[in-house]
Design a protein around this motif. Structure first.
Motif, PDB file in Angstrom:
ATOM      1  N   ALA A   1     -28.993  25.999  15.700  1.00 33.42           N
ATOM      2  CA  ALA A   1     -27.842  25.173  15.331  1.00 33.42           C
ATOM      3  C   ALA A   1     -26.849  25.150  16.490  1.00 33.42           C
ATOM      4  O   ALA A   1     -26.816  26.079  17.309  1.00 33.42           O
ATOM      5  CB  ALA A   1     -27.173  25.724  14.070  1.00 33.42           C
ATOM      6  N   ALA A   2     -26.061  24.095  16.535  1.00 34.33           N
ATOM      7  CA  ALA A   2     -25.055  23.961  17.584  1.00 34.33           C
ATOM      8  C   ALA A   2     -23.889  23.123  17.065  1.00 34.33           C
ATOM      9  O   ALA A   2     -24.055  22.297  16.172  1.00 34.33           O
ATOM     10  CB  ALA A   2     -25.652  23.292  18.817  1.00 34.33           C
TER      11      ALA A   2
ATOM     12  N   VAL B   1     -16.361  28.201  14.728  1.00 35.50           N
ATOM     13  CA  VAL B   1     -17.657  27.711  15.181  1.00 35.50           C
ATOM     14  C   VAL B   1     -18.702  28.814  15.035  1.00 35.50           C
ATOM     15  O   VAL B   1     -19.792  28.590  14.496  1.00 35.50           O
ATOM     16  CB  VAL B   1     -17.582  27.211  16.646  1.00 35.50           C
ATOM     17  CG1 VAL B   1     -18.971  26.951  17.216  1.00 35.50           C
ATOM     18  CG2 VAL B   1     -16.716  25.971  16.742  1.00 35.50           C
ATOM     19  N   GLU B   2     -18.381  30.018  15.488  1.00 38.35           N
ATOM     20  CA  GLU B   2     -19.326  31.129  15.446  1.00 38.35           C
ATOM     21  C   GLU B   2     -19.760  31.448  14.018  1.00 38.35           C
ATOM     22  O   GLU B   2     -20.949  31.592  13.735  1.00 38.35           O
ATOM     23  CB  GLU B   2     -18.695  32.367  16.087  1.00 38.35           C
ATOM     24  CG  GLU B   2     -19.614  33.567  16.138  1.00 38.35           C
ATOM     25  CD  GLU B   2     -18.952  34.760  16.784  1.00 38.35           C
ATOM     26  OE1 GLU B   2     -19.316  35.879  16.411  1.00 38.35           O
ATOM     27  OE2 GLU B   2     -18.086  34.578  17.658  1.00 38.35           O
ATOM     28  N   VAL B   3     -18.805  31.532  13.108  1.00 37.03           N
ATOM     29  CA  VAL B   3     -19.117  31.831  11.707  1.00 37.03           C
ATOM     30  C   VAL B   3     -19.920  30.695  11.087  1.00 37.03           C
ATOM     31  O   VAL B   3     -20.880  30.925  10.348  1.00 37.03           O
ATOM     32  CB  VAL B   3     -17.834  32.114  10.900  1.00 37.03           C
ATOM     33  CG1 VAL B   3     -18.110  32.209   9.411  1.00 37.03           C
ATOM     34  CG2 VAL B   3     -17.161  33.391  11.406  1.00 37.03           C
TER      35      VAL B   3
ATOM     36  N   GLY C   1     -20.818  25.838  20.913  1.00 37.35           N
ATOM     37  CA  GLY C   1     -21.464  27.059  20.461  1.00 37.35           C
ATOM     38  C   GLY C   1     -22.883  26.749  20.043  1.00 37.35           C
ATOM     39  O   GLY C   1     -23.167  25.645  19.567  1.00 37.35           O
ATOM     40  N   THR C   2     -23.781  27.701  20.260  1.00 38.72           N
ATOM     41  CA  THR C   2     -25.179  27.557  19.833  1.00 38.72           C
ATOM     42  C   THR C   2     -25.640  28.882  19.252  1.00 38.72           C
ATOM     43  O   THR C   2     -25.123  29.942  19.602  1.00 38.72           O
ATOM     44  CB  THR C   2     -26.112  27.176  21.007  1.00 38.72           C
ATOM     45  OG1 THR C   2     -26.115  28.238  21.969  1.00 38.72           O
ATOM     46  CG2 THR C   2     -25.696  25.879  21.669  1.00 38.72           C
TER      47      THR C   2
ATOM     48  N   ASP D   1     -34.344  24.380  23.555  1.00 41.47           N
ATOM     49  CA  ASP D   1     -33.138  24.646  24.343  1.00 41.47           C
ATOM     50  C   ASP D   1     -32.000  23.844  23.712  1.00 41.47           C
ATOM     51  O   ASP D   1     -31.933  22.615  23.838  1.00 41.47           O
ATOM     52  CB  ASP D   1     -33.355  24.236  25.796  1.00 41.47           C
ATOM     53  CG  ASP D   1     -32.174  24.578  26.688  1.00 41.47           C
ATOM     54  OD1 ASP D   1     -31.021  24.565  26.214  1.00 41.47           O
ATOM     55  OD2 ASP D   1     -32.423  24.867  27.873  1.00 41.47           O
ATOM     56  N   LEU D   2     -31.124  24.536  23.023  1.00 42.08           N
ATOM     57  CA  LEU D   2     -30.065  23.858  22.269  1.00 42.08           C
ATOM     58  C   LEU D   2     -29.046  23.161  23.172  1.00 42.08           C
ATOM     59  O   LEU D   2     -28.446  22.171  22.762  1.00 42.08           O
ATOM     60  CB  LEU D   2     -29.375  24.845  21.334  1.00 42.08           C
ATOM     61  CG  LEU D   2     -30.261  25.313  20.182  1.00 42.08           C
ATOM     62  CD1 LEU D   2     -29.610  26.471  19.434  1.00 42.08           C
ATOM     63  CD2 LEU D   2     -30.561  24.171  19.223  1.00 42.08           C
ATOM     64  N   ASN D   3     -28.858  23.632  24.395  1.00 38.16           N
ATOM     65  CA  ASN D   3     -27.932  22.953  25.307  1.00 38.16           C
ATOM     66  C   ASN D   3     -28.499  21.616  25.772  1.00 38.16           C
ATOM     67  O   ASN D   3     -27.775  20.630  25.872  1.00 38.16           O
ATOM     68  CB  ASN D   3     -27.584  23.860  26.487  1.00 38.16           C
ATOM     69  CG  ASN D   3     -26.679  24.991  26.068  1.00 38.16           C
ATOM     70  OD1 ASN D   3     -25.612  24.767  25.502  1.00 38.16           O
ATOM     71  ND2 ASN D   3     -27.107  26.220  26.308  1.00 38.16           N
ATOM     72  N   VAL D   4     -29.798  21.583  26.019  1.00 38.58           N
ATOM     73  CA  VAL D   4     -30.452  20.319  26.383  1.00 38.58           C
ATOM     74  C   VAL D   4     -30.426  19.365  25.183  1.00 38.58           C
ATOM     75  O   VAL D   4     -30.126  18.184  25.324  1.00 38.58           O
ATOM     76  CB  VAL D   4     -31.901  20.564  26.866  1.00 38.58           C
ATOM     77  CG1 VAL D   4     -32.650  19.251  27.041  1.00 38.58           C
ATOM     78  CG2 VAL D   4     -31.899  21.359  28.164  1.00 38.58           C
TER      79      VAL D   4
END
Length: 124
Positions: free
Chosen positions: A21-22, A4-6, A33-34, A42-45
């Motif tokens: 990106a997420a 995910v991170e890569v 991951g974001t 806000d990528l979590n929202v």
């Protein structure tokens, strides 16, 4: 296969005009991951909100009796493109990749191509 991170780092560095990106689990609405985003993104929202969008589209397709699968979903805003690509395959069931790009500095076709390639290589 990439983590995910890569995958997120690749999206932000290779997608021209990338803003964030997420990778999101749409069964829970939680981002795995974001990367990127900021005060006005806000990528979590966004992950939680886009989960509702995916669920609604899947439900609508079921009601219509459509047997096809979603390749991607595009939301066009005044200055941004928001791309959502469900992850297929055994390890990705219930996940989607979310990419936000600046409309003026990006190439939508290339971003979609990069999302497809990222989805194929993602390993969770």
């Amino acid at each position: 296969m990439t983590s995910v991170e890569v995958s997120l780092k690749t999206l932000l560095t290779e997608a021209e005009g990338a803003l964030g990106a997420a990778v999101v689990d749409y069964t829970s609405g939680m981002a795995l991951g974001t990367l990127g985003g900021g005060k006005h993104l806000d990528l979590n929202v966004a992950a939680a909100g886009n989960t509702d969008l995916i669920r609604a589209k899947v439900r609508t397709m079921e009601l219509l009796g459509l047997k096809s699968e979603i390749e991607d979903i595009l939301v066009t805003l005044g200055t941004q493109y928001h791309l959502i690509r469900p992850v297929t395959g055994r390890s990705g069931n219930g996940l989607f990749i979310y990419l936000v790009i600046d409309k003026a500095r990006s190439n939508l076709a290339m971003a979609r191509h990069l999302l497809r390639r990222t989805e194929e290589q993602l390993e969770v």
